[in-house]
Design a protein around this motif. Structure first.
Motif, PDB file in Angstrom:
ATOM      1  N   ILE A 110       5.047  27.430 -10.635  1.00 19.78           N
ATOM      2  CA  ILE A 110       6.392  26.849 -10.756  1.00 19.78           C
ATOM      3  C   ILE A 110       7.307  27.818 -11.501  1.00 19.78           C
ATOM      4  O   ILE A 110       8.462  28.034 -11.113  1.00 19.78           O
ATOM      5  CB  ILE A 110       6.342  25.497 -11.493  1.00 19.78           C
ATOM      6  CG1 ILE A 110       5.547  24.462 -10.688  1.00 19.78           C
ATOM      7  CG2 ILE A 110       7.749  24.999 -11.791  1.00 19.78           C
ATOM      8  CD1 ILE A 110       6.186  24.015  -9.403  1.00 19.78           C
ATOM      9  N   PRO A 133      13.068  23.610 -14.519  1.00 19.47           N
ATOM     10  CA  PRO A 133      12.424  22.461 -13.872  1.00 19.47           C
ATOM     11  C   PRO A 133      12.740  21.149 -14.596  1.00 19.47           C
ATOM     12  O   PRO A 133      12.941  20.118 -13.951  1.00 19.47           O
ATOM     13  CB  PRO A 133      10.937  22.801 -13.958  1.00 19.47           C
ATOM     14  CG  PRO A 133      10.893  24.299 -13.973  1.00 19.47           C
ATOM     15  CD  PRO A 133      12.092  24.706 -14.775  1.00 19.47           C
ATOM     16  N   ILE A 166      11.282  22.533  -9.192  1.00 17.45           N
ATOM     17  CA  ILE A 166      11.314  23.969  -9.473  1.00 17.45           C
ATOM     18  C   ILE A 166      12.679  24.344 -10.043  1.00 17.45           C
ATOM     19  O   ILE A 166      12.779  24.896 -11.135  1.00 17.45           O
ATOM     20  CB  ILE A 166      11.022  24.781  -8.200  1.00 17.45           C
ATOM     21  CG1 ILE A 166       9.602  24.495  -7.697  1.00 17.45           C
ATOM     22  CG2 ILE A 166      11.214  26.278  -8.467  1.00 17.45           C
ATOM     23  CD1 ILE A 166       9.328  25.002  -6.305  1.00 17.45           C
ATOM     24  N   GLY A 195       1.435  26.024  -4.523  1.00 18.88           N
ATOM     25  CA  GLY A 195       2.662  26.816  -4.596  1.00 18.88           C
ATOM     26  C   GLY A 195       3.035  27.492  -3.303  1.00 18.88           C
ATOM     27  O   GLY A 195       4.118  28.077  -3.195  1.00 18.88           O
TER      28      GLY A 195
END
Length: 320
Positions: free
Chosen positions: A261, A294, A115, A83
């Motif tokens: 995410i 996402p 994302i 990340g």
């Protein structure tokens, strides 16, 4: 263009798992696969500045230009999936690449975790202010009369595809002149060293408003709110089925933890609600801010990959 319904298609904020609460603990590297001053760079810096509020850490933008965005995209695809490295991608890197290049060092679905979508924008067909081509029809007529006498610039896959598709549908042939960056292409267009540049509205609009460029058409199905007097390519070139637009997406390396995410997605949503960001992107640059889940981003990119691949093949562009 990408519909505004994505703004309300999912909850305004995602519930963050406990595992995401203590992350991030260091600055996040946000890779832009194009040069400073490009439309992607503008979008990235506006979002990065405001994502800090939701993340508690800065998003440091890093420009890694080259190979139509492939160099920067590959760097993120190969990064540790923690990340801490993310990509500000586009339709060039995340939809058109596989159809344009014989060897692409990554796979959009296999190597990236979506994302959120960020924004979409029309492309503008532009010539120098003193160009002899007063209308799009003038330019296409000249290109048909003298194959490859009309030159066009491109600094990304989407710009090249948009122009090649225009030439193909108009039964014309123009000469491609590749550039390393959109700002460099704009400067050469202004100076008359290249005849035509089809690029993101965010790139063309400032020079057009300064009287340095003339816009001949807009690539979307409807006219641009910022340039209501400019006809669409479908109208100006008598090409009713012509339509393309550029878009921007935030992705991470595949395997990035789902809680991270979710935290990044929440930060994008918070940034998207910022009045200054929206005013800059929508009112000044003519973009549409389009945050998503996402899953929505993944579905959209899949559909756009089909669309851009078909456009590339229809234009007769051979993979490089």
């Amino acid at each position: 263009m990408l519909r505004r319904t994505l703004l309300t298609a999912a909850p305004a904020a995602l519930a963050l798992p406990a595992a995401a609460q203590d992350w991030p603990t260091a600055p996040i590297r946000g890779v832009v696969p194009f040069a400073a001053g490009s439309a992607t760079d503008i979008v990235a810096r506006l979002f990065a500045e405001r994502m800090r509020e939701g993340l508690g850490q800065p998003v440091v933008v890093e420009n890694r230009a080259g190979a139509s965005g492939l160099i920067g995209a590959e760097a993120v695809a190969r990064a540790t999936p923690d990340g801490n490295t993310i990509l500000f991608g586009t339709n060039s890197t995340n939809a058109a690449a596989n159809a344009l290049f014989r060897r692409v060092p990554f796979d959009m679905e296999r190597d990236f975790a979506p994302i959120s979508l960020l924004a979409s924008v029309p492309l503008l067909v532009a010539v120098a202010a003193n160009s002899p081509h007063r209308t799009l029809n003038d330019l296409l007529t000249a290109a048909r009369a003298r194959p490859e006498a009309v030159t066009f610039a491109s600094a990304s896959s989407s710009q090249r595809v948009a122009t090649e598709m225009l030439a193909s549908m108009a039964q014309a042939r123009m000469l491609h002149v590749p550039y390393r960056s959109s700002p460099a292409a704009v400067q050469d267009l202004i100076a008359g060293r290249v005849d035509l540049f089809v690029a993101d509205q965010a790139v063309i609009l400032p020079a057009a408003q300064a009287g340095q460029l003339r816009v001949l058409g807009v690539t979307t199905r409807g006219r641009s709110p910022q340039l209501p007097e400019i006809p669409t390519v479908a109208e100006a070139g008598n090409l009713p089925s012509y339509e393309l637009f550029a878009w921007f997406v935030l992705v991470a390396p595949a395997g990035t933890p789902t809680p991270h995410i979710a935290r990044l997605n929440a930060a994008v949503r918070q940034a998207s609600a910022n009045p200054e960001l929206r005013q800059r992107l929508e009112q000044v640059l003519g973009m549409t801010v389009t945050p998503s889940t996402p899953e929505e981003a993944q579905a959209f990119m899949r559909s756009e990959t089909v669309k851009w691949t078909n456009a590339i093949r229809a234009a007769g562009i051979e993979p490089e």
